[in-house]
Design a protein around this motif. Sequence first.
Motif, PDB file in Angstrom:
ATOM      1  N   ASN A 194       0.866  -1.175   0.000  1.00  0.00           N
ATOM      2  CA  ASN A 194       0.000   0.000   0.000  1.00  0.00           C
ATOM      3  C   ASN A 194       0.906   1.228   0.000  1.00  0.00           C
ATOM      4  O   ASN A 194       1.875   1.290   0.769  1.00  0.00           O
ATOM      5  CB  ASN A 194      -0.904   0.004   1.230  1.00  0.00           C
ATOM      6  CG  ASN A 194      -1.762   1.266   1.321  1.00  0.00           C
ATOM      7  OD1 ASN A 194      -1.619   2.048   2.248  1.00  0.00           O
ATOM      8  ND2 ASN A 194      -2.641   1.462   0.352  1.00  0.00           N
ATOM      9  N   GLN A 196       1.303   5.298   0.561  1.00  0.00           N
ATOM     10  CA  GLN A 196       0.731   6.499   1.155  1.00  0.00           C
ATOM     11  C   GLN A 196       1.715   7.661   0.965  1.00  0.00           C
ATOM     12  O   GLN A 196       2.859   7.580   1.420  1.00  0.00           O
ATOM     13  CB  GLN A 196       0.478   6.303   2.663  1.00  0.00           C
ATOM     14  CG  GLN A 196      -0.537   5.236   2.996  1.00  0.00           C
ATOM     15  CD  GLN A 196      -1.965   5.628   2.631  1.00  0.00           C
ATOM     16  OE1 GLN A 196      -2.288   6.815   2.570  1.00  0.00           O
ATOM     17  NE2 GLN A 196      -2.810   4.643   2.386  1.00  0.00           N
ATOM     18  N   THR A 225      -5.081  -0.734  -2.929  1.00  0.00           N
ATOM     19  CA  THR A 225      -5.736   0.369  -2.239  1.00  0.00           C
ATOM     20  C   THR A 225      -6.159  -0.093  -0.848  1.00  0.00           C
ATOM     21  O   THR A 225      -6.793  -1.132  -0.687  1.00  0.00           O
ATOM     22  CB  THR A 225      -6.976   0.834  -3.011  1.00  0.00           C
ATOM     23  OG1 THR A 225      -6.567   1.258  -4.319  1.00  0.00           O
ATOM     24  CG2 THR A 225      -7.664   1.988  -2.296  1.00  0.00           C
TER      25      THR A 225
END
Length: 360
Positions: A194, A196, A225
């Motif tokens: 993931n 970020q 996601t």
Amino acid sequence: MLHFIEDLEDEAARETARRLVPTGPLAGVPLLVQARTPANAPMISQLLDAGAIRIGTSTRPRIGAVAQSYGWNGSDYTRNPWDLSRSSGGSSAGSAVAVAAGVVPLATGGDTGGSLRIPAAFCEVIGFKGTYGRIPHPRTGRSLGSLTTAGVIGFDLDDVVMATSIASGPHLLDPSALPDWPVPEGRDRQWRINYQPGLAGRFAEPGIDRLLREELAASPLTVATAAVDLQPVHRAWETLRALDSGRGVDAVAIAHAVEMRNHNNTALADLFDQVDALVTPTTLIVAHAYDQYEETRVVGDLCWAFNVTGHPAVTVPVGLVDGLPVGAQVVAAHGCDDIAVTVASQLRTALPPGTGCTRA
């Protein structure tokens, strides 16, 4: 020019080299030790027992400095080999510069709030903070705040992993340390990560975010996601740091720090149920001016959350923005240091030697 040495131990290093029996896995490898590392630090003794040769101590910030993203050798600032007007990052400042400049392949440091990962990212090298307790602590084990992890900065990820493995395991000074960590074997599988661009409301500059998205798209990693609800850790980190430093802390502050640590640990556990690793930029910005560390205290805002929780985190170089290095931080679940470094190996972008860097 780079000002990365605090104390050069050249005569002692030569004598050690003359007497060396080349049998250990690090036999003859020059090693720079971060200044003010305790003399009885298990990591240092274990690396030296493996054959490494200590050549001196590397710079770090002045004692008592509030902002730590720079280095100081007693008379001048440690400079970034990619741009002498820029900072090396810190606190393991000289260690990152010495590796980036090709002086040593490995150097030691400590990470309380990003102090291995920030300078490594600024200087286009690798910094690895294992799970809390991965490397034994010299002061009889687990501290009250449980923030600081000793670690290694290096040019080659395999070298950093090997050195961390050598330094790992319980020690008489820290019997509570995690078990010995063998060098992980490569696993041929599709890793889910993931990404970020920021955490808890703090986001990296757009150019850094754009570069990481491009590198992830070109990598063999599967980007999934997922949401991660991390809360800001500034207050909690300050409280835990005060506990580690022996300063008085009131009960309300301690309760808040424990609550924040527990919240973020749960949020990350939920995330790692869905993906193998979390990837973020290592720093919000590229290297700032060498004397502007006080104006850029937020540089490590994407790092210290994982000191509070104790997760393994490694930074690897992924390219340049405005001619300065950018690092990607890979975080994995508690104890899954092998996953963190394996995913990082698929993301690292090695720049050609001499590409903008002042190599020794």
